[in-house]
Design a protein around this motif. Structure first.
Motif, PDB file in Angstrom:
ATOM      1  N   SER A 193      17.151  -8.938   5.015  1.00 12.02           N
ATOM      2  CA  SER A 193      18.133  -8.757   3.945  1.00 12.02           C
ATOM      3  C   SER A 193      17.495  -8.314   2.637  1.00 12.02           C
ATOM      4  O   SER A 193      18.190  -7.869   1.728  1.00 12.02           O
ATOM      5  N   LYS A 194      16.151  -8.457   2.540  1.00 11.72           N
ATOM      6  CA  LYS A 194      15.400  -8.178   1.306  1.00 11.72           C
ATOM      7  C   LYS A 194      15.673  -9.222   0.232  1.00 11.72           C
ATOM      8  O   LYS A 194      15.218  -9.079  -0.904  1.00 11.72           O
ATOM      9  N   LYS A 195      16.428 -10.250   0.575  1.00 10.89           N
ATOM     10  CA  LYS A 195      16.757 -11.297  -0.378  1.00 10.89           C
ATOM     11  C   LYS A 195      15.797 -12.474  -0.228  1.00 10.89           C
ATOM     12  O   LYS A 195      15.116 -12.624   0.779  1.00 10.89           O
ATOM     13  N   ALA A 196      15.799 -13.323  -1.260  1.00 14.57           N
ATOM     14  CA  ALA A 196      14.973 -14.529  -1.236  1.00 14.57           C
ATOM     15  C   ALA A 196      15.849 -15.747  -0.977  1.00 14.57           C
ATOM     16  O   ALA A 196      17.063 -15.708  -1.205  1.00 14.57           O
ATOM     17  N   PRO A 197      15.264 -16.849  -0.505  1.00 14.37           N
ATOM     18  CA  PRO A 197      16.035 -18.085  -0.358  1.00 14.37           C
ATOM     19  C   PRO A 197      16.591 -18.508  -1.717  1.00 14.37           C
ATOM     20  O   PRO A 197      16.083 -18.083  -2.767  1.00 14.37           O
ATOM     21  N   SER A 198      17.603 -19.342  -1.725  1.00 14.53           N
ATOM     22  CA  SER A 198      18.218 -19.778  -2.974  1.00 14.53           C
ATOM     23  C   SER A 198      17.254 -20.636  -3.797  1.00 14.53           C
ATOM     24  O   SER A 198      16.304 -21.229  -3.270  1.00 14.53           O
ATOM     25  N   THR A 199      17.534 -20.710  -5.083  1.00 10.34           N
ATOM     26  CA  THR A 199      16.735 -21.555  -5.977  1.00 10.34           C
ATOM     27  C   THR A 199      16.768 -22.998  -5.511  1.00 10.34           C
ATOM     28  O   THR A 199      15.741 -23.690  -5.506  1.00 10.34           O
ATOM     29  N   ASP A 200      17.929 -23.475  -5.094  1.00 11.68           N
ATOM     30  CA  ASP A 200      18.091 -24.850  -4.647  1.00 11.68           C
ATOM     31  C   ASP A 200      17.238 -25.136  -3.413  1.00 11.68           C
ATOM     32  O   ASP A 200      16.593 -26.183  -3.320  1.00 11.68           O
ATOM     33  N   THR A 201      17.228 -24.188  -2.468  1.00 15.33           N
ATOM     34  CA  THR A 201      16.438 -24.363  -1.242  1.00 15.33           C
ATOM     35  C   THR A 201      14.956 -24.488  -1.557  1.00 15.33           C
ATOM     36  O   THR A 201      14.263 -25.381  -1.045  1.00 15.33           O
ATOM     37  N   ILE A 202      14.460 -23.594  -2.394  1.00 17.79           N
ATOM     38  CA  ILE A 202      13.033 -23.600  -2.724  1.00 17.79           C
ATOM     39  C   ILE A 202      12.669 -24.810  -3.573  1.00 17.79           C
ATOM     40  O   ILE A 202      11.642 -25.474  -3.340  1.00 17.79           O
ATOM     41  N   ASN A 203      13.492 -25.131  -4.562  1.00 16.51           N
ATOM     42  CA  ASN A 203      13.184 -26.256  -5.443  1.00 16.51           C
ATOM     43  C   ASN A 203      13.181 -27.581  -4.679  1.00 16.51           C
ATOM     44  O   ASN A 203      12.258 -28.388  -4.819  1.00 16.51           O
ATOM     45  N   LYS A 204      14.204 -27.802  -3.852  1.00 13.75           N
ATOM     46  CA  LYS A 204      14.281 -29.045  -3.084  1.00 13.75           C
ATOM     47  C   LYS A 204      13.141 -29.142  -2.083  1.00 13.75           C
ATOM     48  O   LYS A 204      12.581 -30.220  -1.858  1.00 13.75           O
ATOM     49  N   GLY A 205      12.755 -28.001  -1.477  1.00 15.92           N
ATOM     50  CA  GLY A 205      11.648 -28.004  -0.526  1.00 15.92           C
ATOM     51  C   GLY A 205      10.340 -28.357  -1.199  1.00 15.92           C
ATOM     52  O   GLY A 205       9.541 -29.154  -0.669  1.00 15.92           O
ATOM     53  N   ALA A 206      10.097 -27.788  -2.370  1.00 17.26           N
ATOM     54  CA  ALA A 206       8.856 -28.060  -3.099  1.00 17.26           C
ATOM     55  C   ALA A 206       8.797 -29.520  -3.542  1.00 17.26           C
ATOM     56  O   ALA A 206       7.738 -30.170  -3.452  1.00 17.26           O
ATOM     57  N   ILE A 207       9.918 -30.056  -4.012  1.00 20.70           N
ATOM     58  CA  ILE A 207       9.947 -31.448  -4.457  1.00 20.70           C
ATOM     59  C   ILE A 207       9.758 -32.406  -3.282  1.00 20.70           C
ATOM     60  O   ILE A 207       9.058 -33.422  -3.396  1.00 20.70           O
ATOM     61  N   LYS A 208      10.342 -32.089  -2.131  1.00 20.67           N
ATOM     62  CA  LYS A 208      10.169 -32.935  -0.940  1.00 20.67           C
ATOM     63  C   LYS A 208       8.694 -33.009  -0.548  1.00 20.67           C
ATOM     64  O   LYS A 208       8.149 -34.085  -0.289  1.00 20.67           O
ATOM     65  N   ALA A 209       8.038 -31.846  -0.522  1.00 26.43           N
ATOM     66  CA  ALA A 209       6.608 -31.820  -0.190  1.00 26.43           C
ATOM     67  C   ALA A 209       5.803 -32.582  -1.236  1.00 26.43           C
ATOM     68  O   ALA A 209       4.843 -33.294  -0.905  1.00 26.43           O
ATOM     69  N   ALA A 210       6.175 -32.453  -2.502  1.00 26.06           N
ATOM     70  CA  ALA A 210       5.455 -33.139  -3.583  1.00 26.06           C
ATOM     71  C   ALA A 210       5.560 -34.650  -3.442  1.00 26.06           C
ATOM     72  O   ALA A 210       4.575 -35.376  -3.643  1.00 26.06           O
ATOM     73  N   LYS A 211       6.726 -35.143  -3.106  1.00 23.75           N
ATOM     74  CA  LYS A 211       6.917 -36.587  -2.950  1.00 23.75           C
ATOM     75  C   LYS A 211       6.030 -37.136  -1.834  1.00 23.75           C
ATOM     76  O   LYS A 211       5.414 -38.200  -1.970  1.00 23.75           O
ATOM     77  N   GLU A 212       5.947 -36.394  -0.734  1.00 21.13           N
ATOM     78  CA  GLU A 212       5.105 -36.846   0.380  1.00 21.13           C
ATOM     79  C   GLU A 212       3.627 -36.759   0.014  1.00 21.13           C
ATOM     80  O   GLU A 212       2.828 -37.627   0.383  1.00 21.13           O
ATOM     81  N   ALA A 213       3.245 -35.720  -0.724  1.00 28.97           N
ATOM     82  CA  ALA A 213       1.848 -35.548  -1.110  1.00 28.97           C
ATOM     83  C   ALA A 213       1.409 -36.634  -2.091  1.00 28.97           C
ATOM     84  O   ALA A 213       0.293 -37.151  -2.006  1.00 28.97           O
ATOM     85  N   VAL A 214       2.270 -36.983  -3.043  1.00 22.64           N
ATOM     86  CA  VAL A 214       1.956 -38.052  -3.986  1.00 22.64           C
ATOM     87  C   VAL A 214       1.876 -39.393  -3.254  1.00 22.64           C
ATOM     88  O   VAL A 214       0.987 -40.211  -3.525  1.00 22.64           O
ATOM     89  N   ALA A 215       2.773 -39.629  -2.311  1.00 23.28           N
ATOM     90  CA  ALA A 215       2.748 -40.873  -1.525  1.00 23.28           C
ATOM     91  C   ALA A 215       1.449 -40.974  -0.725  1.00 23.28           C
ATOM     92  O   ALA A 215       0.866 -42.053  -0.601  1.00 23.28           O
ATOM     93  N   ALA A 216       0.983 -39.827  -0.186  1.00 24.30           N
ATOM     94  CA  ALA A 216      -0.266 -39.815   0.578  1.00 24.30           C
ATOM     95  C   ALA A 216      -1.442 -40.142  -0.331  1.00 24.30           C
ATOM     96  O   ALA A 216      -2.380 -40.860   0.053  1.00 24.30           O
ATOM     97  N   LEU A 217      -1.416 -39.634  -1.557  1.00 26.88           N
ATOM     98  CA  LEU A 217      -2.474 -39.940  -2.536  1.00 26.88           C
ATOM     99  C   LEU A 217      -2.488 -41.431  -2.843  1.00 26.88           C
ATOM    100  O   LEU A 217      -3.550 -42.071  -2.834  1.00 26.88           O
ATOM    101  N   GLU A 218      -1.334 -41.995  -3.101  1.00 26.43           N
ATOM    102  CA  GLU A 218      -1.247 -43.407  -3.472  1.00 26.43           C
ATOM    103  C   GLU A 218      -1.648 -44.327  -2.330  1.00 26.43           C
ATOM    104  O   GLU A 218      -2.264 -45.371  -2.542  1.00 26.43           O
ATOM    105  N   SER A 219      -1.350 -43.929  -1.090  1.00 29.37           N
ATOM    106  CA  SER A 219      -1.714 -44.761   0.054  1.00 29.37           C
ATOM    107  C   SER A 219      -3.202 -44.666   0.359  1.00 29.37           C
ATOM    108  O   SER A 219      -3.769 -45.541   1.004  1.00 29.37           O
ATOM    109  N   ASP A 220      -3.847 -43.608  -0.146  1.00 28.04           N
ATOM    110  CA  ASP A 220      -5.276 -43.394   0.088  1.00 28.04           C
ATOM    111  C   ASP A 220      -6.110 -43.923  -1.082  1.00 28.04           C
ATOM    112  O   ASP A 220      -7.289 -43.679  -1.182  1.00 28.04           O
ATOM    113  N   LYS A 221      -5.457 -44.649  -1.967  1.00 27.99           N
ATOM    114  CA  LYS A 221      -6.105 -45.137  -3.194  1.00 27.99           C
ATOM    115  C   LYS A 221      -7.327 -45.984  -2.863  1.00 27.99           C
ATOM    116  O   LYS A 221      -7.282 -46.843  -2.001  1.00 27.99           O
ATOM    117  N   GLY A 222      -8.387 -45.671  -3.571  1.00 27.36           N
ATOM    118  CA  GLY A 222      -9.597 -46.429  -3.317  1.00 27.36           C
ATOM    119  C   GLY A 222     -10.573 -46.319  -4.447  1.00 27.36           C
ATOM    120  O   GLY A 222     -10.344 -45.688  -5.431  1.00 27.36           O
TER     121      GLY A 222
END
Length: 222
Positions: A193-222
């Motif tokens: 289509s030459k179009k990009a995914p919606s802003t909502d799709t990309i923003n929510k996807g990035a935030i979901k990954a960020a939440k998991e990445a921050v949780a992984a950092l906190e669980s690996d605290k040492g």
């Protein structure tokens, strides 16, 4: 469905993105080099009383001493959802200091739909250093807004670019947790289509990954 040769726009995009992913965090290492050892002073004779009363050497308190494994920071089902067709193991990008700076990438073209996800960690010598770096990253961004409840502070921004009539939308989330920074980059394009995914799709996807990445950092605290 008939196969389609990889579009020139994708080929052109992949090359600089890989280079940037490998070099981006290394470029930021200058201001955050490990603190030098305390200044050496000539040895002096001390009485037992003087030695006992001499001030002790203090160290900066920090929550994190090393970056966690970035390729294990996001759940496999999340990778399958955000980057359909990608190998869930991901690919870690070489770093100049893998103990303090680590990045993992996932990317795939499924049919005509392309997705790319990066998860990066950078551990610094103090909370103050991490906060200054966090603010410096924000100064380079325009638009977007804060992400409540993510680390000590977090920010997300989504931008749309167009090249040769092909749209690509990219979301970036930067989070600070004590003396560490977590950065997520997530983008996508549809080459039919030459179009990009919606802003909502990309923003929510990035935030979901960020939440998991921050949780992984906190669980690996040492």
């Amino acid at each position: 469905m008939r196969s389609l040769p990889l579009p020139l726009a994708l080929t052109a995009r992949l090359s600089p993105v890989v280079v940037l992913a490998a070099a981006g965090w290394a470029l930021s290492s200058g201001p955050f080099a490990a603190p030098q050892a305390a200044e050496h002073k000539p040895a002096e004779e001390k009485t037992e009383t003087q030695s006992a009363s001499a001030p002790s050497t203090s160290t900066v308190s920090k929550a994190y001493s090393a970056a966690p494994a970035p390729c294990e920071s996001v759940a496999k089902k999340t990778i399958q959802s955000l980057v359909p067709g990608a190998k869930t193991a991901g690919k870690e990008i070489p770093s100049t200091d893998s103990e303090l700076r680590r990045t993992c990438s996932w990317n795939a073209l499924k049919g005509y739909d392309y997705r790319w996800l990066d998860v990066s960690y950078e551990v610094m010598e103090s909370d103050d250093a991490a906060q200054k770096s966090y603010e410096a990253h924000l100064d380079k961004k325009s638009g977007g807004g804060a992400v409540p409840g993510l680390g000590d502070s977090a920010y997300s921004v989504v931008n749309l670019t167009t090249e040769d009539k092909q749209e690509t939308r990219e979301g970036v989330v930067i989070a600070r947790a004590s003396n560490a920074l977590v950065m997520i980059t997530y983008n996508g394009s549809d080459f039919e289509s030459k179009k990009a995914p919606s802003t909502d799709t990309i923003n929510k996807g990035a935030i979901k990954a960020a939440k998991e990445a921050v949780a992984a950092l906190e669980s690996d605290k040492g």
